[in-house]
Design an enzyme around this catalytic site. Structure first.
Site, PDB file in Angstrom:
ATOM      1  N   ARG A 174       0.742  -1.250  -0.103  1.00 23.47           N
ATOM      2  CA  ARG A 174      -0.037   0.071  -0.132  1.00 23.47           C
ATOM      3  C   ARG A 174       0.890   1.138  -0.034  1.00 23.47           C
ATOM      4  NH1 ARG A 174      -4.888  -0.213   4.319  1.00 23.47           N
ATOM      5  NH2 ARG A 174      -5.433   1.691   2.926  1.00 23.47           N
TER       6      ARG A 174
ATOM      7  N   CYS B  70      -1.690   6.000   8.907  1.00 24.39           N
ATOM      8  CA  CYS B  70      -1.964   4.588   8.314  1.00 24.39           C
ATOM      9  C   CYS B  70      -2.937   4.602   7.525  1.00 24.39           C
ATOM     10  CB  CYS B  70      -2.027   3.308   9.365  1.00 24.39           C
ATOM     11  SG  CYS B  70      -3.542   3.791  10.478  1.00 24.39           S
TER      12      CYS B  70
END
Lengths: 238, 282
Positions: free
Chosen positions: B182, B240
């Site tokens: 990611r 995050c």
């Protein structure tokens, strides 16, 4: 800014009190306890269903009941008989603990009618009145629309709104005594100056979350979409 | 200081071993299982949880409404969080040990939120799998309690501009806690753009754990942060996907003896919804 002495509890009917009452659970009313930790004074907002349970919670917290705030006269908020149902409320509470019920002047007659309390049980208020619970100040905001004498309570960065405003939607304006135009004025004028970081605590749990900031509510709640009374009346007028 | 705060010798470290807390009857165990695929954590709780534990819902109790402009799990208002904790039966002086079944990924959010308010709270090392005894099934609730409202310490919360600044300022550190795929933009399962905030370094929260799902010892955690370039006194900003798994890194940072750092709660779910914000993939 919240003071350390601010006592505030949000209680859900059927979950936190009146746990055996299926109607209390279905109606998902919020009752609020507001007080001053230093003086141990507290008021209860909209006591209905299990009033003994609510008093037990105050007792466990070592808080002394010094009044009742009624957001409006409907029986799921103050008890009494309405639309074929009888709900325990302020009348039963007064039998257990003598105290005053704070109501807006325009709501007084209907509170008496629905709950069968007397004039002497009521403390009648004008819009903009402030009451002190210990040293905690609560502003009484007259917000008609759902009922003629509906009121919200502004205290220490929280807005306890009864059925005037929910996280999604607002109180019904198609009931006897409701007034859609008054509701527009209440939401878009009377509550317009409430700061964005004030936290809305509604009278029912009609959403996944139980509270949200006014800023977020203004962004997300469709009742703030109309930007004129004319638009509002097209959406909410009868 | 309140007179009924526990003595320092009993303060909970951010990560605790099950043997140190299993027999303590003053601790409230909180089950914070949550799944990105929307599997209901509460259902898993009913199927089996640590005896006496209560279920804490990440979406309901630990976040407010998701919004593109605020992210998927915005911090709830302090008054909302206090009301939630009170309704769950968690008093301000009740020590909390939280767990999940994902290495602490979701439970860390509760622990971090409580700790920054001065509440005794810790993550159970090894999570539910570490519990040595039988599990309890079915619902479990505690009686609600008074939980005072405590304001969030704003100095530990970063907004988007501060996260951007932390990435670009050579004197500051911005840490992306997501998985490398990611971070590099090779895979983006949930947010509208793939990549990371310019200047962020990648320290996946999963690397705080050993192969058996337990936390690395504090000296190894410290070495991990130092290897990434952090020096004594640095106060990084961590993010995050939505301000949840970054809390795992924040707790690891504190467990390593490096102190408190900042959370950017909006995280990638807020940043990637703003087309005016640059995206880096290398």
């Amino acid at each position: 800014m919240t003071s350390d002495r601010f006592y505030f509890r949000q209680l859900l009917s059927g979950r936190d009190f009146a746990t055996e009452d299926s109607m209390a659970a279905q109606m998902a009313n919020f009752v609020y306890l507001i007080g001053d930790r230093n003086t141990r004074d507290a008021v209860v907002v909209d006591p209905a269903y299990g009033v003994a349970d609510i008093l037990d919670i105050l007792d466990r917290d070592d808080m002394n009941l010094s009044g009742v705030l009624a957001s409006h006269y409907h029986s799921d908020h103050v008890g009494g008989s309405m639309m074929g149902h009888t709900i325990e409320g302020v009348r039963e509470l007064l039998e257990l603990r003598g105290t005053k019920i704070h109501v807006q002047a325009e709501e007084a007659e209907m509170v008496k009618k629905v709950t069968e309390v007397s004039d002497g049980d009521l403390q009648v208020h004008s819009p903009g009145d402030q009451i002190l619970v210990g040293d905690i100040a609560i502003d009484l905001l007259h917000t008609p629309g759902h009922t003629p004498g509906s009121q919200c309570f502004l205290v220490e960065g929280t807005l306890v709104a009864g059925d005037t405003l929910f996280l999604e939607g607002c109180g019904r304006t198609d009931l006897p005594g409701s007034d859609p135009a008054a509701m527009y004025h209440s939401l878009h004028h009377t509550l317009a100056n409430i700061p964005d970081d004030t936290v809305l605590f509604p009278g029912h749990r009609y959403s996944f979350h139980s509270s949200a900031t006014m800023g977020m509510t203004r962004e997300m709640n469709y009742v703030f979409k109309p930007d004129s009374e004319e638009q509002w009346m097209m959406m909410f007028g009868q | 200081m309140d007179d009924d705060v526990r003595p320092m010798s009993e303060l909970l470290s951010p990560i605790v071993a099950v043997d140190d807390v299993a027999q303590r009857d003053d601790i409230i165990f909180c089950d914070v299982r949550w799944y990105l695929d929307r599997t209901p954590g509460r259902r898993k709780f009913h199927e089996g949880h640590i005896p006496g534990a209560i279920f804490v819902d990440l979406d309901e109790h630990l976040a407010t409404l998701p919004q593109k402009t605020r992210g998927r799990h915005p911090m709830p208002a302090a008054a909302s969080f206090a009301a939630s904790m009170g309704s769950l039966g968690i008093g301000h002086h009740d020590p909390v040990v939280a767990y999940d079944d994902s290495g602490g990924m979701s439970a860390g959010r509760l622990v971090w939120m409580l700790r920054i308010l001065g509440h005794q709270a810790a993550l159970l090392d090894g999570g539910l799998g570490a519990w040595p005894g039988e599990l309890e099934t079915g619902p479990r609730d505690r009686q609600g309690v008074d939980h005072p409202i405590r304001p969030w310490p704003n100095q530990l919360l970063a907004d988007t501009d501060e996260a951007a600044e932390a990435g670009m300022n050579p004197d500051r550190v911005l840490i992306d806690s997501r998985s490398p795929d990611r971070y590099f933009g090779d895979n983006e399962p949930v947010d509208p753009q793939a990549g990371h905030i310019p200047g962020a370094i990648n320290l996946p929260f999963g690397d705080n754990l050993t192969n058996d799902g337990r936390f690395c010892p504090p000296d190894e955690l410290r070495a991990r942060f130092e290897k990434a370039g952090l020096v004594e006194g640095d106060v990084p900003v961590m993010y995050c996907g939505s301000g949840v798994s970054a809390c795992h890194n924040l707790l690891a940072f504190e467990h390593a003896g490096l102190g408190q750092a900042l959370l950017y709660p909006g995280s990638w779910s807020q940043w990637s919804n703003d087309n005016d914000r640059p995206v880096e993939t290398s």
